[in-house]
Design a protein around this motif. Structure first.
Motif, PDB file in Angstrom:
ATOM      1  N   LEU A  76       0.849  -1.179   0.000  1.00 55.28           N
ATOM      2  CA  LEU A  76       0.000   0.000   0.000  1.00 55.28           C
ATOM      3  C   LEU A  76       0.890   1.236   0.000  1.00 55.28           C
ATOM      4  O   LEU A  76       1.990   1.213   0.558  1.00 55.28           O
ATOM      5  N   PRO A  77       0.443   2.353  -0.593  1.00 53.01           N
ATOM      6  CA  PRO A  77       1.258   3.571  -0.539  1.00 53.01           C
ATOM      7  C   PRO A  77       1.281   4.140   0.873  1.00 53.01           C
ATOM      8  O   PRO A  77       0.277   4.106   1.592  1.00 53.01           O
ATOM      9  N   ASP A  78       2.434   4.656   1.276  1.00 50.13           N
ATOM     10  CA  ASP A  78       2.581   5.327   2.573  1.00 50.13           C
ATOM     11  C   ASP A  78       2.785   6.808   2.304  1.00 50.13           C
ATOM     12  O   ASP A  78       3.861   7.228   1.881  1.00 50.13           O
ATOM     13  N   ARG A  79       1.740   7.596   2.517  1.00 47.62           N
ATOM     14  CA  ARG A  79       1.806   9.038   2.248  1.00 47.62           C
ATOM     15  C   ARG A  79       1.910   9.847   3.531  1.00 47.62           C
ATOM     16  O   ARG A  79       1.579  11.028   3.560  1.00 47.62           O
ATOM     17  N   SER A  80       2.357   9.214   4.601  1.00 49.68           N
ATOM     18  CA  SER A  80       2.470   9.914   5.873  1.00 49.68           C
ATOM     19  C   SER A  80       3.700  10.811   5.930  1.00 49.68           C
ATOM     20  O   SER A  80       3.837  11.627   6.831  1.00 49.68           O
ATOM     21  N   GLN A  81       4.630  10.639   4.978  1.00 57.62           N
ATOM     22  CA  GLN A  81       5.856  11.416   4.987  1.00 57.62           C
ATOM     23  C   GLN A  81       5.837  12.426   3.857  1.00 57.62           C
ATOM     24  O   GLN A  81       5.102  12.293   2.886  1.00 57.62           O
ATOM     25  N   ASP A  82       6.656  13.452   3.967  1.00 60.55           N
ATOM     26  CA  ASP A  82       6.767  14.471   2.935  1.00 60.55           C
ATOM     27  C   ASP A  82       7.604  13.932   1.782  1.00 60.55           C
ATOM     28  O   ASP A  82       8.402  13.019   1.932  1.00 60.55           O
ATOM     29  N   GLY A  83       7.443  14.565   0.617  1.00 64.10           N
ATOM     30  CA  GLY A  83       8.234  14.149  -0.536  1.00 64.10           C
ATOM     31  C   GLY A  83       7.611  12.954  -1.238  1.00 64.10           C
ATOM     32  O   GLY A  83       6.401  12.737  -1.193  1.00 64.10           O
ATOM     33  N   GLU A  84       8.455  12.155  -1.892  1.00 62.91           N
ATOM     34  CA  GLU A  84       7.964  11.001  -2.634  1.00 62.91           C
ATOM     35  C   GLU A  84       7.400   9.958  -1.671  1.00 62.91           C
ATOM     36  O   GLU A  84       7.999   9.675  -0.638  1.00 62.91           O
ATOM     37  N   PRO A  85       6.236   9.393  -2.021  1.00 69.88           N
ATOM     38  CA  PRO A  85       5.624   8.421  -1.108  1.00 69.88           C
ATOM     39  C   PRO A  85       6.413   7.128  -1.025  1.00 69.88           C
ATOM     40  O   PRO A  85       7.025   6.693  -2.001  1.00 69.88           O
ATOM     41  N   GLY A  86       6.383   6.538   0.154  1.00 65.77           N
ATOM     42  CA  GLY A  86       6.992   5.235   0.340  1.00 65.77           C
ATOM     43  C   GLY A  86       5.931   4.161   0.207  1.00 65.77           C
ATOM     44  O   GLY A  86       4.945   4.328  -0.510  1.00 65.77           O
ATOM     45  N   ALA A  87       6.123   3.068   0.912  1.00 64.68           N
ATOM     46  CA  ALA A  87       5.170   1.973   0.820  1.00 64.68           C
ATOM     47  C   ALA A  87       5.046   1.272   2.163  1.00 64.68           C
ATOM     48  O   ALA A  87       5.976   1.281   2.973  1.00 64.68           O
ATOM     49  N   MET A  88       3.883   0.684   2.374  1.00 59.42           N
ATOM     50  CA  MET A  88       3.628  -0.141   3.540  1.00 59.42           C
ATOM     51  C   MET A  88       3.512  -1.585   3.062  1.00 59.42           C
ATOM     52  O   MET A  88       2.671  -1.909   2.220  1.00 59.42           O
TER      53      MET A  88
END
Length: 330
Positions: free
Chosen positions: A220-232
């Motif tokens: 799943l996308p992790d959009r909790s951080q700034d910048g480019e999204p990470g992943a869960m």
């Protein structure tokens, strides 16, 4: 030490071809035998190219003999292929050494009270590497939901990996919103993947990106951080099953892809109905565009067409008509 990549970037020019053919006819090439068609500068450049490509070998000052293309390939490509083989073997040894620790890693996380097996990846390259690793290990099914149309560059980059999965007999299902069908590039990609065995469907609204491998690992996308999204990365069976069943329910209501060449095709009316329902709920243009996975400009164009069809001039009147249409649709 000889450079293992020497000659691999050298071009076989027309001048070099003429010079090589002359060496083959004569059995030897002498500096004094420069063809009249090649001025000294072009002769030197062609000679240098043939030496780089191992098609000529010097046997004395100003004297060279031709070599077969097969021998040149063996001399140039052989060391590189050997290096690739050795690197692949090192990669496999590293993978075999580290992956058995994966279960230990998650057991330790649970022991420390960190709850379910969920891992956050904050680096984009780390996400790509993990996706590649899981894809290679996938043996049964890849189930994907994608809320937006991917760029042509991304589609071209991902296509070989997807085709390899299909060649291995892995089932692939992909769910997209209807609006991506407006892109001819996406339609062409869907057509090629469908012909290769991938199953593709579209639906009015796709909430977010989700990838499930073999019904045991989900991204799943992790959009909790700034910048480019990470992943869960999720490996907890209960959560995986919930996500899979949710995606399966969306899949059962979606429309199988059929190439139309341009536009939404048979899905056009469903796109309009989705906009009508959101208009009836009082959403603004920006919110409707976001929910329908389209640009605000495209959304406003659809709303303008609806208002023209209904014969209304104000947004308030459009909301009233949308409420009536939505009620009839339900």
């Amino acid at each position: 030490m000889t450079d293992p990549e020497a000659g691999l970037g050298t071009e076989l020019t027309p001048d070099a071809t003429i010079l090589y053919e002359q060496a083959l006819r004569d059995g030897v090439l002498m500096a004094a035998d420069r063809p009249a068609a090649l001025p000294p500068e072009r002769f030197e450049a062609a000679l240098a190219a043939l030496l780089e490509l191992r098609l000529l070998h010097g046997t004395g000052p100003g004297r060279w003999v031709p070599a077969s293309p097969e021998a040149a390939v063996a001399e140039l490509v052989g060391p590189l292929e050997q290096e690739i083989h050795e690197r692949r073997m090192r990669a496999e040894r590293t993978r075999a050494m580290l992956l058995p620790l994966q279960s230990t890693y998650f057991e330790a996380r649970r022991d420390r009270g960190r709850g379910v097996a969920i891992e956050l990846l904050h680096d984009v390259e780390q996400v790509r590497s993990m996706l590649g690793e899981v894809s290679r290990a996938c043996s049964e099914e890849v189930f994907v939901s994608q809320p937006t149309a991917l760029s042509e560059e991304t589609l071209v980059d991902s296509r070989p990996r997807d085709l390899q999965l299909l060649d291995r007999g892995v089932r692939m299902r992909a769910l997209y919103p209807h609006v991506v069908l407006a892109s001819p590039v996406v339609q062409m990609h869907f057509t090629r993947m469908s012909e290769a065995g991938s199953e593709i469907r579209t639906v009015g609204e796709v909430i977010d990106r989700l990838i499930i491998f073999d019904r045991r690992i989900a991204f799943l996308p992790d959009r909790s951080q700034d910048g480019e999204p990470g992943a869960m990365v999720i490996r907890e069976p209960v959560v995986i099953e919930y996500l899979y069943r949710t995606l399966e329910r969306e899949w059962s209501q979606a429309r199988p892809f059929a190439h139309t060449g341009f536009g939404y095709g048979d899905s056009g009316e469903e796109v309009k109905r989705g906009i009508v329902r959101l208009l009836a709920a009082g959403h603004k243009d920006e919110a409707i565009a976001h929910r329908m996975n389209m640009s605000v400009r495209t959304c406003r164009r659809h709303i303008a067409e609806l208002m023209r069809d209904w014969g209304v001039e104000s947004r308030f009147q459009a909301g009233v008509f949308a409420s009536r249409f939505a009620l009839i649709d339900r």
